[in-house]
Design a protein around this motif. Structure first.
Motif, mmCIF file in Angstrom:
data_model
loop_
_atom_site.group_PDB
_atom_site.id
_atom_site.type_symbol
_atom_site.label_atom_id
_atom_site.label_comp_id
_atom_site.label_asym_id
_atom_site.label_seq_id
_atom_site.Cartn_x
_atom_site.Cartn_y
_atom_site.Cartn_z
ATOM 1 N N ASP A 164 0.715 -1.308 0.080
ATOM 2 C CA ASP A 164 0.135 0.113 -0.157
ATOM 3 C C ASP A 164 0.854 1.187 0.047
ATOM 4 O O ASP A 164 1.931 1.208 0.243
ATOM 5 C CB ASP A 164 -0.880 0.159 1.058
ATOM 6 C CG ASP A 164 -0.135 -0.041 2.338
ATOM 7 O OD1 ASP A 164 0.964 -0.398 2.575
ATOM 8 O OD2 ASP A 164 -0.779 0.552 3.441
ATOM 9 N N THR B 97 -9.561 -8.417 -3.197
ATOM 10 C CA THR B 97 -10.193 -7.644 -2.075
ATOM 11 C C THR B 97 -9.379 -6.665 -1.339
ATOM 12 O O THR B 97 -8.018 -6.900 -1.394
ATOM 13 C CB THR B 97 -10.691 -8.657 -0.821
ATOM 14 O OG1 THR B 97 -9.437 -9.208 -0.394
ATOM 15 C CG2 THR B 97 -11.309 -9.911 -1.309
ATOM 16 N N GLY B 98 -9.865 -5.641 -1.146
ATOM 17 C CA GLY B 98 -9.038 -4.487 -0.449
ATOM 18 C C GLY B 98 -9.055 -4.399 1.184
ATOM 19 O O GLY B 98 -9.508 -4.937 1.450
ATOM 20 N N HIS B 99 -8.167 -3.625 1.329
ATOM 21 C CA HIS B 99 -7.704 -3.497 2.675
ATOM 22 C C HIS B 99 -7.563 -1.963 2.812
ATOM 23 O O HIS B 99 -7.758 -1.396 1.794
ATOM 24 C CB HIS B 99 -6.307 -3.868 3.159
ATOM 25 C CG HIS B 99 -6.587 -4.894 4.134
ATOM 26 N ND1 HIS B 99 -6.598 -4.946 5.571
ATOM 27 C CD2 HIS B 99 -6.622 -6.427 4.046
ATOM 28 C CE1 HIS B 99 -6.673 -5.791 6.244
ATOM 29 N NE2 HIS B 99 -6.686 -7.083 5.250
ATOM 30 N N TYR B 100 -7.516 -1.151 3.921
ATOM 31 C CA TYR B 100 -7.237 0.378 3.785
ATOM 32 C C TYR B 100 -8.317 0.952 3.266
ATOM 33 O O TYR B 100 -9.408 0.750 3.440
ATOM 34 C CB TYR B 100 -5.905 0.859 3.290
ATOM 35 C CG TYR B 100 -4.735 -0.357 3.703
ATOM 36 C CD1 TYR B 100 -4.180 -0.385 4.904
ATOM 37 C CD2 TYR B 100 -4.180 -1.278 2.624
ATOM 38 C CE1 TYR B 100 -3.363 -1.308 5.370
ATOM 39 C CE2 TYR B 100 -3.297 -2.249 2.870
ATOM 40 C CZ TYR B 100 -2.702 -2.096 4.381
ATOM 41 O OH TYR B 100 -1.727 -3.153 4.648
ATOM 42 N N THR C 222 -14.017 -3.102 7.091
ATOM 43 C CA THR C 222 -12.589 -2.871 7.293
ATOM 44 C C THR C 222 -11.791 -3.502 6.041
ATOM 45 O O THR C 222 -10.902 -3.112 5.851
ATOM 46 C CB THR C 222 -12.141 -3.379 8.739
ATOM 47 O OG1 THR C 222 -12.439 -4.761 8.635
ATOM 48 C CG2 THR C 222 -12.653 -2.695 9.736
ATOM 49 N N ASN C 223 -12.423 -4.445 5.595
ATOM 50 C CA ASN C 223 -11.834 -4.830 4.362
ATOM 51 C C ASN C 223 -12.508 -5.910 3.594
ATOM 52 O O ASN C 223 -13.920 -6.096 3.862
ATOM 53 C CB ASN C 223 -10.374 -5.897 4.770
ATOM 54 C CG ASN C 223 -10.914 -7.051 5.603
ATOM 55 O OD1 ASN C 223 -11.382 -8.014 4.961
ATOM 56 N ND2 ASN C 223 -10.517 -7.113 6.827
#
Ligand code: 4G1
Length: 210
Positions: free
Chosen positions: A39, A98-101, A125-126
Motif C-alpha cells: 500500500d 479484495t481491498g484493505h485500507y 474494514t476489508n
C-alpha cells in the motif's frame, strides 16, 4: 479470515469432493522490497492508504489463465445478487481481489478487473467478508454441491418473493398455534395460502422486489 468459513460444512464437503477448488493467495508474496509493501499514500493527499498497482498486477498476471474472470470487491461495484451468482457459477475460474485500507489505485479497477461487485451499502474494514459471501453464494450453485432440499430454496427465490411462514412440530408451542390450513392436509389450499403469505410478506418487507 478466509480459512475458517471456507472450511466448514457444505463448502468443506464440496472442496474435499473435488467439486470446488479454492486457493488463498497473499498479495505480499508478489512484492520485492524488504517490508513487503502493498500500500501507499494517495496522490493529492487525503486520509488512508491505497493498494498499489505493482503487486496486484504481478499477482493477477501470474495467476490468471485463458478463462479467468477477475472480480474486484469494492463498495463502488454493481450490487451482487442471485442472478450474478448464477452468472459466476458458469465461469471456469474466478479470481477475487479484495481491498484493505481505503481502497485500490484506480488503474487496478480500470485495466485489471473484469467486474467490480459490492455486497451492499455499509462500511467494512476489508473486502474479505464480501469475497466470502460471493464465494458461498456461487459455490452452492455448482453441480453436486447441494442436495435436493436446498434447491427448493433456490426455486422460491427465483419466483422473486420472500419465503412464506413455515412451522414444524409441535403443532402448539407456548400457546402459539400452527395455522389450521397447514395441518388440514388440503394441498391445494396450502399452496394458495403459502403464495398469498409470500406476497403479503414481500409487499410489507421488501416492496423493492415486487
Ligand atoms: C465508502 C462494503 C467506503 C464494503 C463507502 C461492501 C463503504 C466490498 C465491499 C466504504 C466493501 C462505503 C463491499 C468501505 C469494502 C477497501 C477495503 C474498501 C474495505 C472497503 C459504503 C472500505 N462489497 N470496503 N470502504 O467500506 O471492500 O464488496
Amino acid at each position: 479470515m478466509f480459512a475458517g468459513p471456507l472450511d466448514e460444512s457444505i463448502i468443506k464437503r464440496a472442496r474435499s469432493a473435488g467439486l470446488l477448488d479454492l486457493t488463498l493467495y497473499q498479495l505480499r508474496d508478489w512484492t520485492h522490497d524488504r517490508h513487503k509493501t502493498v500500500d501507499d499514500r494517495p496522490f493529492g493527499g487525503g486520509p488512508g492508504m491505497l493498494l498499489k498497482p505493482e503487486p496486484i498486477f504481478a499477482a493477477v498476471e501470474s495467476l490468471a489463465r485463458e478463462n479467468t474472470r477477475v472480480i474486484l470487491l469494492s463498495p463502488s461495484g454493481r450490487k451482487f445478487d442471485q442472478s450474478i451468482a448464477h452468472e459466476l457459477a458458469q465461469q471456469e475460474h474466478l479470481l477475487f481481489l479484495t481491498g484493505h485500507y481505503e481502497g485500490f489505485d484506480e488503474r487496478i479497477r480500470e485495466s485489471l478487473a473484469d467486474d467490480e461487485l459490492s455486497i451492499g451499502d455499509y462500511v467494512l474494514t476489508n473486502g474479505a467478508l464480501p469475497a466470502m459471501v460471493v464465494i458461498d453464494a456461487v459455490a452452492r450453485l455448482l453441480p453436486g454441491v447441494l442436495g435436493d432440499n436446498a434447491s427448493a430454496v433456490e426455486e422460491s427465490f427465483s419466483h422473486g418473493l420472500l419465503e412464506y411462514p413455515q412451522y414444524t412440530r409441535p403443532a402448539e408451542f407456548r400457546g402459539m398455534k400452527v395455522p389450521d390450513v397447514l395441518v388440514s392436509g388440503n394441498h391445494a389450499e396450502i399452496a394458495s395460502w403459502r403464495l398469498e403469505q409470500a406476497k403479503l410478506r414481500t409487499k410489507a418487507r421488501r416492496p423493492d422486489l415486487i
